[in-house]
Design an enzyme around this catalytic site. Structure first.
Site, PDB file in Angstrom:
ATOM      1  N   LYS A   1       0.771  -1.378  -0.151  1.00 61.08           N
ATOM      2  CA  LYS A   1      -0.061  -0.274   0.018  1.00 61.08           C
ATOM      3  C   LYS A   1       0.794   1.252  -0.004  1.00 61.08           C
ATOM      4  CE  LYS A   1      -3.888  -2.009  -0.209  1.00 61.08           C
ATOM      5  NZ  LYS A   1      -4.736  -1.684  -1.269  1.00 61.08           N
TER       6      LYS A   1
HETATM    7  N1  PMP Z   1      -3.653  -7.941   1.315  1.00 58.48           N
HETATM    8  C1  PMP Z   1      -3.643  -7.241   2.308  1.00 58.48           C
HETATM    9  C2  PMP Z   1      -3.049  -7.478   3.813  1.00 58.48           C
HETATM   10  C3  PMP Z   1      -4.280  -6.055   2.143  1.00 58.48           C
HETATM   11  O1  PMP Z   1      -4.271  -4.942   3.228  1.00 58.48           O
HETATM   12  C4  PMP Z   1      -4.822  -5.810   0.922  1.00 58.48           C
HETATM   13  C5  PMP Z   1      -5.555  -4.595   0.558  1.00 58.48           C
HETATM   14  N2  PMP Z   1      -6.777  -4.451   0.985  1.00 58.48           N
HETATM   15  C6  PMP Z   1      -4.677  -6.670  -0.054  1.00 58.48           C
HETATM   16  C7  PMP Z   1      -4.040  -8.021   0.370  1.00 58.48           C
HETATM   17  C8  PMP Z   1      -5.317  -6.654  -1.535  1.00 58.48           C
HETATM   18  O2  PMP Z   1      -4.705  -5.557  -2.260  1.00 58.48           O
HETATM   19  P1  PMP Z   1      -5.467  -4.668  -3.353  1.00 58.48           P
HETATM   20  O3  PMP Z   1      -6.526  -3.799  -2.510  1.00 58.48           O
HETATM   21  O4  PMP Z   1      -4.575  -3.726  -4.291  1.00 58.48           O
HETATM   22  O5  PMP Z   1      -6.407  -5.650  -4.043  1.00 58.48           O
END
Ligand code: PMP
Length: 343
Positions: free
Chosen positions: A48
């Protein structure tokens, strides 16, 4: 003298360019060559960081942010931490609304990074004024010079990964990648990375990871959101009960669902055997990769990259707590590591 000092301006230099690591132990016996893209090596310990920096810098370029401006987001953890970190460095205020399902540890981490946190009831509809979506929207409306990141519905989330994660994986595999396994929450990571990789080589297979209790897999297959698919589950950060516009379903070949238990046990195995202390969704990605392998998805020449989104330290009171694992009924078959109290 000053020129001799080898120092970076700040930790923003450590966002992106995360390592690709071989995974011999957890993939022993599977046909193919397996690698983990370890996003915990970002400054804020998750993928992120990439979107926080990219979206904030895009707003700066558009003149939407000035020193003292406020950045608002709804988040259960990682995105909030990354936004708070980038805001601290750049001198912005950060306001985050989170669900009361978030652990106290996660909320304290956000506050440690200087963010103001609103803890909102999880069990109210999204359009209730107390929901974390509505609270974020109203905070943003009331504050002058503020922006709302809105990661689920912001195309820049996907673009951040198109611009960085995709090119890095292409480069690190020398263009040899054949399969990309990634989980989907907002869908930014999987869609942005996949879009880049498929532009380079349309034969690359993009394999999504979803949770039982989430609508994504069925939506991908039928184009419809089936409310019967929605059920509570424990894995945090992947799967959804709505369809985020940040997800580009056209670049994802298929989805695989994993159980809370299998994902938790796989994450613990990654730590124990490969020395990779990863979050719950990393376990989900490893588990899904094994399930894809069992379906004959890979052969000996496959170059499979699994994306591991965050660090294990965020899950101490969950998958890395034997007490929590026991309460969920997830501890059976797990090795018991000794603890010895010396009096
Ligand atoms: N794994 C974790 C621990 C996350 O916090 C997130 C984000 N919600 C994701 C996977 C998925 O990533 P994305 O939002 O880019 O699909």
């Amino acid at each position: 003298m000053k020129e001799d000092i080898q120092a970076f301006d700040n930790v923003l230099s450590f966002i992106g360019n995360t390592p690709l690591v071989k995974l011999p132990k957890v993939t022993e016996g599977l046909a193919g060559n397996f690698y983990g893209k370890v996003e915990a090596f970002n400054a804020g310990h998750s993928a992120k960081d990439r979107i926080a920096l990219y979206i904030i810098e895009a707003a700066e370029k558009k003149g939407l942010l000035k020193p003292g401006s406020t950045i608002v987001e709804t988040t259960s953890g990682n995105t909030g931490f990354s936004i708070a970190m980038v805001s601290a460095i750049k001198g912005y205020k950060c306001v985050l609304s989170v669900s009361d399902k978030s652990s106290a540890d996660k909320i304290d981490m956000l506050r440690a990074m200087g963010a103001t946190v609103y803890v909102c009831p999880a069990n109210v509809p999204a359009d209730d004024p107390r929901s974390y979506y509505e609270v974020a929207k109203s905070v943003q409306k009331e504050l002058p010079n503020s922006i709302y990141i809105n990661q689920y519905f912001n195309e820049l989330n996907t673009e951040a990964h198109y611009m960085s994660t995709g090119p890095e994986i292409w480069e690190q595999t020398g263009g040899k990648i054949t399969h990309f396994v990634c989980c989907s929450g907002t869908g930014g990571t999987i869609s942005g990375t996949a879009r880049f990789l498929k532009e380079k080589n349309p034969n690359i297979k993009v394999l999504g990871v979803d949770a039982y209790g989430s609508v994504l897999k069925k939506y991908h297959e039928t184009g419809e959101l089936d409310p019967n698919e929605i059920a509570p589950y424990k894995i945090e950060g992947l799967g959804k009960n709505l369809i985020p516009t940040a997800t580009d379903f056209s670049v994802i070949d298929k989805f695989m669902k994993v159980t809370d238990k299998d994902a938790a046990q796989a994450a613990r195995e990654l730590a124990r055997t490969e020395g990779l202390f990863m979050g719950y969704t990393s376990g989900a990605v490893l588990q899904a990769t094994r399930q894809y392998a069992a379906q004959g998805e890979f052969d000996k020449d496959s170059v499979v990259v699994m994306l591991f989104p965050d660090h294990g330290s965020r899950y101490m009171s969950k998958i890395y707590s034997d007490t929590w694992m026991e309460q969920q009924g997830f501890l059976d078959g797990e090795p018991k590591n000794e603890i010895n109290y010396v009096k």
